[in-house]
Design a protein around this motif. Structure first.
Motif, PDB file in Angstrom:
ATOM      1  N   GLY A 399       0.819  -1.208   0.000  1.00 15.75           N
ATOM      2  CA  GLY A 399       0.000   0.000   0.000  1.00 15.75           C
ATOM      3  C   GLY A 399       0.847   1.250   0.000  1.00 15.75           C
ATOM      4  N   TYR A 400       0.466   2.213   0.836  1.00 13.11           N
ATOM      5  CA  TYR A 400       1.186   3.475   0.838  1.00 13.11           C
ATOM      6  C   TYR A 400       2.639   3.326   1.274  1.00 13.11           C
ATOM      7  N   SER A 401       2.945   2.349   2.117  1.00 16.19           N
ATOM      8  CA  SER A 401       4.351   2.129   2.479  1.00 16.19           C
ATOM      9  C   SER A 401       5.168   1.787   1.237  1.00 16.19           C
ATOM     10  N   ARG A 420      10.069  -5.729  -0.460  1.00 14.67           N
ATOM     11  CA  ARG A 420       8.749  -5.118  -0.331  1.00 14.67           C
ATOM     12  C   ARG A 420       7.668  -6.179  -0.302  1.00 14.67           C
ATOM     13  N   ALA A 421       6.573  -5.846   0.370  1.00 15.76           N
ATOM     14  CA  ALA A 421       5.429  -6.748   0.391  1.00 15.76           C
ATOM     15  C   ALA A 421       4.838  -6.856  -1.005  1.00 15.76           C
ATOM     16  N   PHE A 447       9.993  -0.344   7.261  1.00 16.15           N
ATOM     17  CA  PHE A 447       9.107   0.813   7.072  1.00 16.15           C
ATOM     18  C   PHE A 447       7.674   0.289   7.012  1.00 16.15           C
ATOM     19  N   SER A 448       6.865   0.669   8.009  1.00 14.12           N
ATOM     20  CA  SER A 448       5.499   0.163   8.089  1.00 14.12           C
ATOM     21  C   SER A 448       4.552   1.271   8.494  1.00 14.12           C
ATOM     22  N   ASN A 475       5.141   4.746  10.294  1.00 13.96           N
ATOM     23  CA  ASN A 475       4.518   5.944   9.732  1.00 13.96           C
ATOM     24  C   ASN A 475       3.126   6.032  10.352  1.00 13.96           C
ATOM     25  N   ASN A 476       3.043   6.704  11.494  1.00  3.52           N
ATOM     26  CA  ASN A 476       1.847   6.654  12.345  1.00  3.52           C
ATOM     27  C   ASN A 476       0.940   7.856  12.087  1.00  3.52           C
TER      28      ASN A 476
END
Length: 565
Positions: A399-401, A420-421, A447-448, A475-476
């Motif tokens: 997704g955005y990550s 990457r996922a 990075f999540s 990235n909260n």
């Protein structure tokens, strides 16, 4: 004279010795599976990573396999088989070499409403190359070798072994009468690969020589073949730009003047635009699916294609007019470079590409240096780029990550890696722990987003237990940022309503959560603190979580779309 034969041994010892022979340094599992085998593994120095879910075990094995090139092993007992299968989706889509082992109820309990038992083969059919039943211990020398052989061949993907017994105990107790160990070479991606024929190279060279605006689109297959030097030499000697899929990132440094960036649905605008302008696209180890081609529109259908791949089934699958080169990407690119001399038109094209990319990067510079509060993700990406060591591994979620790191986070050093996922939200944190096991001497940064981290935050306990020095950056933004505008659009024209119920949550202090698990947690709300905190955490070589409070509203760069015909 009779030949010396190895003395018979039980299945538990045979499996452990086979793993040692195959170079397996870690196994990732959810209790209770192959317990006697795990005891044997300890004696042989194989680390046994107990996880808190079967999916985490699969994700860790995936990350381990991707970063090391060795087979990742994950295991679960019978009732956990369905969860383990779900965790293999990412490894299957990314083509990672993973072997999954599960237990199953003994044959006399089949089709009799056995407690917690469902057929396993259908569960694994869509996420493995093969799902094989192991009924007797004497089958192990054949089937274990076959599983590793299939997992690592020219088109690597997961393979499943279903062992007789709830936790595989029937196989463990059985006798292996001829316990020859599998060849050690089966434990990793092959070094020797089929070579492309001179005829195929000549045809590709002829097509390249007729082009004026050629471009490489490089994928995971080139990374797995370690074609770094060959891709870089091809780009520099012939002045041909390089775009990549997400899986192909770091094939050359992202700041190199010949680097276009990622292409497809997770692309910054210049990537798609420039590949669409090309008059010849050379896919290298890239399956040309809908993501790296922006739904088969970049390049446009009908664009001349050269496709270099070890998996012959992929050549011509998604585009017509393809000159196929079946064979090792390293060798094929080196041979192709020898057959061509750089044309003046190619230098003009390469300079145009560098100008377009450079202009876009200049436009993004103010955002990457923004002092806004809450912190902008562009600034976060910049600080990670500058903090990641030259041999660092960046593991990004989906997704955005994936979009943010693919478009705004530079990896400027040849020794860096990007994992990457392939689509499973929550993959990155367990995968990063597995990657750290597979590359213990390299710094690993995860990075999540907060939405992804919620999935497997219990693995903080695993990280602490094994002292895995992964630095996890959250990235909260207290929600699923990628879908925020879409959800808002569905409320257009309505009075009232609560769109926040669809994709907002928290706020949660993940630094405090990490500390409760015994992992150092740091919360960052001021952009000025970001760089020093990141560098100190990476240098400390210990488990650290950095909870970065960001703004949910800024949009990640959007992929360029060709105009409708």
């Amino acid at each position: 004279m009779t030949k010396n034969r190895s003395a018979p041994k039980n299945g538990a010892r045979y499996i452990a010795e086979s793993f040692k022979q195959l170079g397996v340094s870690h196994v990732f599992f959810m209790d209770a599976i192959l317990r006697p085998t795990l005891v044997e593994m300890e004696e042989l120095g194989i680390k046994r990573i107990l996880t808190h879910s079967e999916k985490s075990a699969a994700y860790m094995a995936d990350g381990y396999a991707r970063v090391s090139g060795r087979v990742g092993v994950c295991m679960a007992q019978s009732v956990g088989a369905a969860n383990l299968a779900a965790g293999l989706q990412d490894a299957y889509l990314h083509r990672a070499p993973v072997v999954a082992l599960t237990g199953r109820k003994e044959p006399m309990l089949r089709y009799r409403n056995a407690y917690q038992e469902v057929p396993h083969t259908p569960l694994y059919a869509s996420v493995t190359k093969a799902s094989m039943d192991v009924a007797e211990a004497r089958e192990l020398p054949h089937l274990l070798a076959q599983a590793f052989r299939q997992a690592t061949d020219c088109s690597p993907r997961p393979v499943h072994l279903d062992l007789n017994g709830l936790g595989g105990e029937i196989i463990e107790k059985g006798e292996v009468t001829n316990p020859n160990l599998p060849p050690a070479a089966l434990g990793r991606l092959p070094v020797d690969r089929p070579l492309a024929t001179p005829r195929a190279i000549a045809e590709a060279a002829s097509r390249l020589s007729q082009s004026e605006r050629p471009v490489l689109v490089v994928g995971t297959g080139a990374i797995q073949a370690e074609a770094y030097e060959e891709v870089l030499a091809f780009a520099e000697q012939l002045n041909i730009p390089v775009a990549t899929s997400l899986g192909g990132r770091t094939i050359i440094p992202t700041t190199h003047p010949r680097h276009i960036g990622t292409v497809g649905t997770y692309s910054a605008p210049p990537g798609n635009r420039l590949v669409h302008e090309a008059d010849l696209v050379i896919f290298v180890g890239c399956h040309a699916g809908d993501q790296p081609t922006n739904n088969y529109k970049v390049p446009a259908q009908g664009t001349p294609i050269v496709q270099i791949d070890l998996d012959g089934q992929e050549i011509g699958r998604n585009y017509p007019d393809v000159t196929g080169v079946w064979g090792c990407p390293r060798q094929a690119l080196a041979d192709l470079a020898e057959k061509n001399i750089a044309r003046p038109e190619w230098l003009n094209w390469a300079n145009h590409v560098a100008e377009v990319v450079g202009a876009w990067r200049a436009d993004m510079e103010p955002l990457s240096q923004s002092n806004a509060a809450p912190i902008r993700v562009e600034r976060l990406c910049r600080e990670i780029s500058e903090a990641l060591p030259k041999n660092g591994v960046l593991v990004a979620d989906t997704g955005y990550s994936g979009i943010w790191t693919a478009t705004m986070l530079d990896l400027p050093h040849a020794g860096q890696s990007y994992l990457r996922a392939a689509g499973s939200l929550g993959w990155a944190f367990p995968a990063a722990l597995g990657a750290q096991c597979g590359a213990p001497d390299r710094p690993v940064v995860c990075f999540s987003g907060d939405g992804a981290f919620y999935y497997h935050l219990t693995e903080l306990e695993t990280q602490k237990r094994w002292n895995l020095p992964v630095v996890t950056v959250i990235n909260n933004n207290s929600g699923f940022g990628q879908g925020t505008p879409k959800v808002a659009s569905f409320y257009a024209g309505r009075e009232g309503g609560n769109p926040a119920e669809i994709n907002r949550f928290g706020p949660t202090d993940f630094a405090a959560v990490a500390r409760d698990f015994g992992v150092e947690g740091i919360r960052v709300e001021d952009q000025a603190e970001l760089g020093p905190v990141l560098k100190d955490a990476i240098a400390a070589r210990k488990p650290v979580l950095i909870d970065v409070v960001t703004d949910i509203h800024p949009r990640a760069p959007e992929a360029w779309e060709p105009s409708a015909a």
